[in-house]
Design an enzyme around this catalytic site. Structure first.
Site, PDB file in Angstrom:
ATOM      1  CB  CYS A 108      -0.387   1.105  -6.816  1.00 17.64           C
ATOM      2  SG  CYS A 108      -0.303   0.278  -5.202  1.00 17.64           S
ATOM      3  N   GLY A 140       0.794  -1.228   0.000  1.00 19.44           N
ATOM      4  CA  GLY A 140       0.000   0.000   0.000  1.00 19.44           C
ATOM      5  C   GLY A 140       0.825   1.276   0.000  1.00 19.44           C
ATOM      6  CG  ASN A 169       6.625   3.796  -8.941  1.00 15.25           C
ATOM      7  OD1 ASN A 169       5.680   4.111  -8.224  1.00 15.25           O
ATOM      8  ND2 ASN A 169       6.508   2.945  -9.937  1.00 15.25           N
ATOM      9  N   GLY A 202      11.929  -7.795 -10.635  1.00 18.71           N
ATOM     10  CA  GLY A 202      11.111  -7.381  -9.503  1.00 18.71           C
ATOM     11  C   GLY A 202      11.249  -8.312  -8.325  1.00 18.71           C
ATOM     12  N   GLY A 235       5.837 -12.481  -9.419  1.00 17.12           N
ATOM     13  CA  GLY A 235       6.691 -13.675  -9.404  1.00 17.12           C
ATOM     14  C   GLY A 235       6.521 -14.490 -10.676  1.00 17.12           C
TER      15      GLY A 235
END
Lengths: 257, 304
Positions: free
Chosen positions: B130, B72, B99, B265, B217
């Site tokens: 997001c 968050g 970002n 990532g 992932g």
């Protein structure tokens, strides 16, 4: 912090779930300084479903043998896979991670309270206190006698008191109801184990004005402060349990609010 | 290794391997593990106009070959970034890219304007994707009209390289990409996380405090790759591809699908040195295939 391959020296099954795995750097480099309460992140190999490393606290460091002890409960697919390791296997670790218990300079009465596999970091802590000339009491709890792990090791560094839920060893019941807490006055308490146990210990410490440090095992992804997943609410706001912790002074936490 | 050099907007990257926002802190967290100077760039943690405490614990759940998160956008706000973090990271020997996220267009604009003045910040990545904030965030990235309006507004105050990070939680990612290209985005990066969830069956409780979170992932890689390929056929601006990359083969796949550069990532958590291993792997691949520049590979998938 570093990333290094270790070689498994031994893997001893202590009871139906818990393994003591001793590892040493594969390239024979000397271990850096590691403090009690710190942890490692173990890569789980050959398990495609398992993605993240598993955070495991340092159970003990044997400097003479250049060896780290890891006490691991095979509780799921990842830890189960790690516990299959055999002598000679490689294990990739990120280490040493996180904060450590404070080793106070002062003499006094020290109590180390652990439950289940949460007793793991207390062995190394007890050894460090012992090396400083401080003798401590260990109060360890488990479901039954077989769950009180490494008793002989603990006895080298202090006096051992136990509680088991079925009464098969030590007093019957939870550690937090042990008569020791009524009979002896402590100056410092260090605790690691299931959260309900640690909260009860924290309340006891708070009620009696005893300095207290707790070691958390919040769910984490990275283990070094990048993902912000393992946060703990503190008086300073949300902080990473992996870098600001896992060991926190009770006064920093909001548990008793 | 000039043949690894890549151009994204005004940015000349030493290689196409960068690290994804939210997985790499401010770079500092990784400096014990790797030489940041070997990376093409680092996208730092999502930054908002005001400080954010993020969501409640638990914020993470491991899932097969991946993880869900609902952090968050925990961050100390853009002013703290400018005063305390920028001075530390500005001299790192790689491109440091912020970002930028927000709840309103005004937030994005104010945040971008503050960052525009920083000499050594050559670019921003506009996070309109997001999934873990109640207001704004992904909402801006799921319709062409809102994606276009936030890009247009930020473009007016931000003269340097503007990268827009796209959400995969849309029906047609290519049309969103076209709409931000039309408003002056210099590049697009994709994909952000997929909205997902997990339930603890014993307790009958969600595994995340927010119930839903972002999935990342290796489990998302095939979908992310397909989206990069679709966007490659829709826009003319550079594409930064990401989603489940763990090794150089994955990286080359994204480049062949149409990515000019890639971001690593979630895998940074597993192997903090993965990014530099991938740089070496791409270089070896170019050697073996006698390719003089990585740019020749972009969109270079052969058809049957």
């Amino acid at each position: 912090m570093k990333q290094l391959d270790f070689t498994v020296r031994s893997n001893e099954k202590l009871n139906d779930q818990n393994h003591l795995i001793k590892v040493t750097p594969s390239n024979h480099e000397l271990l850096p300084e590691i403090f009690p309460g710190q942890f490692v992140q173990i890569l789980v190999d050959n398990s495609p479903r398992i993605f993240l490393r598993r955070p495991i606290s340092v159970n003990f460091v044997n400097k003479e043998k250049n060896e780290v002890w890891l006490l691991i409960q095979a509780i799921g697919e990842g830890t189960g896979r790690i516990c299959e390791a055999v002598t000679g296997d490689r294990m990739n670790l990120l280490f040493p991670l996180g904060s450590s218990f404070t080793i106070p300079g002062e003499k006094g009465n020290y109590l180390l309270v652990g439950g289940g596999v949460g007793t793991a970091p207390l062995l190394f802590l007890g050894k460090m206190l012992h090396d400083k000339g401080v003798s401590c009491d260990f109060l360890l709890g488990g479901r039954s006698e077989k769950d009180i792990l490494q008793r002989r090791d603990f006895e080298k560094y202090g006096t051992l008191y136990c509680a088991t839920e079925d009464g098969s060893f030590g007093e019957k019941g939870f550690v937090t109801r042990h008569s020791l807490l009524e009979n002896k006055r402590y100056d410092f308490i260090f605790t690691c184990g299931p959260k309900p146990m640690m909260v009860a210990v924290a309340k006891y410490a708070h009620r009696n004005g005893i300095a207290c440090e707790v070691s958390l095992e919040n769910l984490m992804a990275c283990g070094f402060g990048a993902c912000l997943c393992c946060i703990e609410k503190t008086i300073r706001g949300n902080v990473c349990a992996c870098t600001e912790g896992p060991v926190f002074n009770l006064n920093e936490l909001t548990w008793l609010d | 290794m000039a043949r690894l050099e890549v151009q994204i907007g005004d940015l000349q990257l030493r290689n196409p391997v960068m690290t994804a926002s939210g997985t790499f802190g401010y770079g500092t967290e990784y400096s014990d593990f790797i030489d940041l100077g070997r990376l093409g760039g680092v996208f730092v943690k999502g930054t908002t106009l005001e400080p954010r405490e993020g969501n409640d614990y638990p914020r993470m759940a491991e899932t097969p070959s991946g993880m869900l998160n609902s952090v968050g956008l925990q961050n100390k706000g853009v002013d703290y970034f400018v005063e305390h973090l920028y001075p530390v990271i500005k001299d790192y020997d790689t491109h440091m890219i912020v970002n930028v996220s927000g709840s309103t267009i005004e937030d994005y604009v104010a945040c971008a304007a503050k960052l525009a003045g920083l000499d050594k910040m050559p670019a921003i990545e506009l996070n309109i994707s997001c999934p873990n904030v109640k207001e704004g965030g992904m909402a801006f990235g799921t319709s062409c009209a809102s994606a276009a309006s936030v890009t247009r507004a930020v473009r007016e105050v931000y003269p340097k390289t503007l990268i827009v990070k796209l959400s995969p939680n849309v029906t047609d990612i290519a049309e969103i990409a076209r709409s931000v290209e039309a408003e002056g985005a210099d590049a697009v990066s994709l994909v952000n996380t997929f909205l997902g969830m997990a339930i603890d069956v014993e307790r009958r409780k969600p595994k995340l405090s927010t119930i839903t979170g972002g999935l990342s992932g290796p489990c998302i890689k095939p979908i992310a790759l397909r989206m990069v390929w679709q966007v490659y056929h829709a826009v003319n601006i550079p594409i930064i591809g990401m989603g489940g990359i763990t090794n150089w083969q994955d990286a080359i796949e994204f480049i062949l699908a149409g990515a000019d550069a890639i971001q690593i990532g979630t895998y940074n958590f597993v192997d903090p040195a993965a990014s530099v291993k991938i740089v070496d792997g791409i270089n070896d691949y170019l050697d073996r295939h006698h390719i003089s520049s990585v740019n020749e590979l972009v969109g270079g998938m052969n058809h049957f």
